[in-house]
Design a protein around this motif. Structure first.
Motif, short mmCIF file in Angstrom:
data_model
loop_
_atom_site.label_atom_id
_atom_site.label_comp_id
_atom_site.label_asym_id
_atom_site.label_seq_id
_atom_site.Cartn_x
_atom_site.Cartn_y
_atom_site.Cartn_z
N CYS A 25 9.25 2.31 66.61
CA CYS A 25 8.36 1.13 66.68
C CYS A 25 7.07 1.31 65.89
N ARG A 142 8.46 -6.81 79.58
CA ARG A 142 9.55 -6.68 78.61
C ARG A 142 9.12 -7.31 77.30
N TRP A 143 9.31 -6.57 76.21
CA TRP A 143 8.89 -7.06 74.91
C TRP A 143 9.89 -6.55 73.88
N ASP A 144 10.33 -7.39 72.97
CA ASP A 144 11.37 -7.00 72.03
C ASP A 144 10.95 -5.84 71.12
N ALA A 147 12.38 -2.46 72.28
CA ALA A 147 13.82 -2.30 72.48
C ALA A 147 14.25 -0.83 72.31
#
Length: 188
Positions: A25, A142-144, A147
């Motif tokens: 990320c 929750r956040w893409d 992932a």
């Protein structure tokens, strides 16, 4: 739902797995979003007091943003957050040689220049705290962009609360964390 002291935790905090995967990320949580890092009022003085020690770690853009706007802002909802660079990354975020974002406050802390590690909201992520009159609500955000962290957490079988043991202890104390672990093991 789990209740420990004055904190109400969503079940996702024990049921979901998460381990930050910065190689994937690159610290995107320091860039994405509408504002900088949320700050508690008790952290405002800590940010100001550590600023002199942190300045050498800042990017030129981050330093300029802080000199122009201050280290933090008060939004229209009455909440504080760190200043951003052009409405994007946190002014305290610094790109390293690999393009990964690091926290200048945390770097100064790791080098022994300040006692303030970083905002608790950053340290606790992906848990977000909503404060109410008589309790704190802790929810898994929750956040893409996370992932890869979810995938790594599942692979390593690390629950959110275990991954965040250090910041949860920093926020609520060792006894509180032990009570959390005891309640989770009782329910398992």
């Amino acid at each position: 739902m789990i209740i420990v002291g004055n904190a109400v935790l969503s079940d996702d905090i024990k049921e979901k797995q998460f381990v930050c995967d910065l190689d994937k990320c690159k610290g995107a949580c320091c860039v994405e979003g509408d504002l900088g890092a949320p700050l508690e009022e008790s952290e405002l003085a800590l940010v100001n007091d550590s600023l002199k020690a942190v300045k050498p770690y800042l990017s030129a853009e981050g330093l300029a943003a802080i000199e122009k706007n201050g280290a933090y802002l008060l939004d229209e909802e009455g909440d504080y957050s760190t200043t951003t660079i052009g409405g994007k990354e946190c002014a305290f975020a610094v790109y390293d040689q690999s393009g990964m974002l690091q926290c200048a406050i945390e770097q100064a802390h790791n080098d022994g220049k300040t006692d303030f590690k970083k905002p608790i909201s950053c340290h606790l992520y992906p848990i977000r705290i909503t404060k109410y009159d008589h309790y704190d609500a802790l929810n898994y955000d929750r956040w893409d962009i996370c992932a890869a962290a979810c995938t790594l957490g599942e692979k390593l079988k690390v629950a959110v609360y275990k991954f965040l043991k250090e910041p949860l202890i920093r926020k609520y104390g060792k006894d509180w964390y032990q009570q959390l672990e005891d309640q989770i093991s009782e329910k398992s």
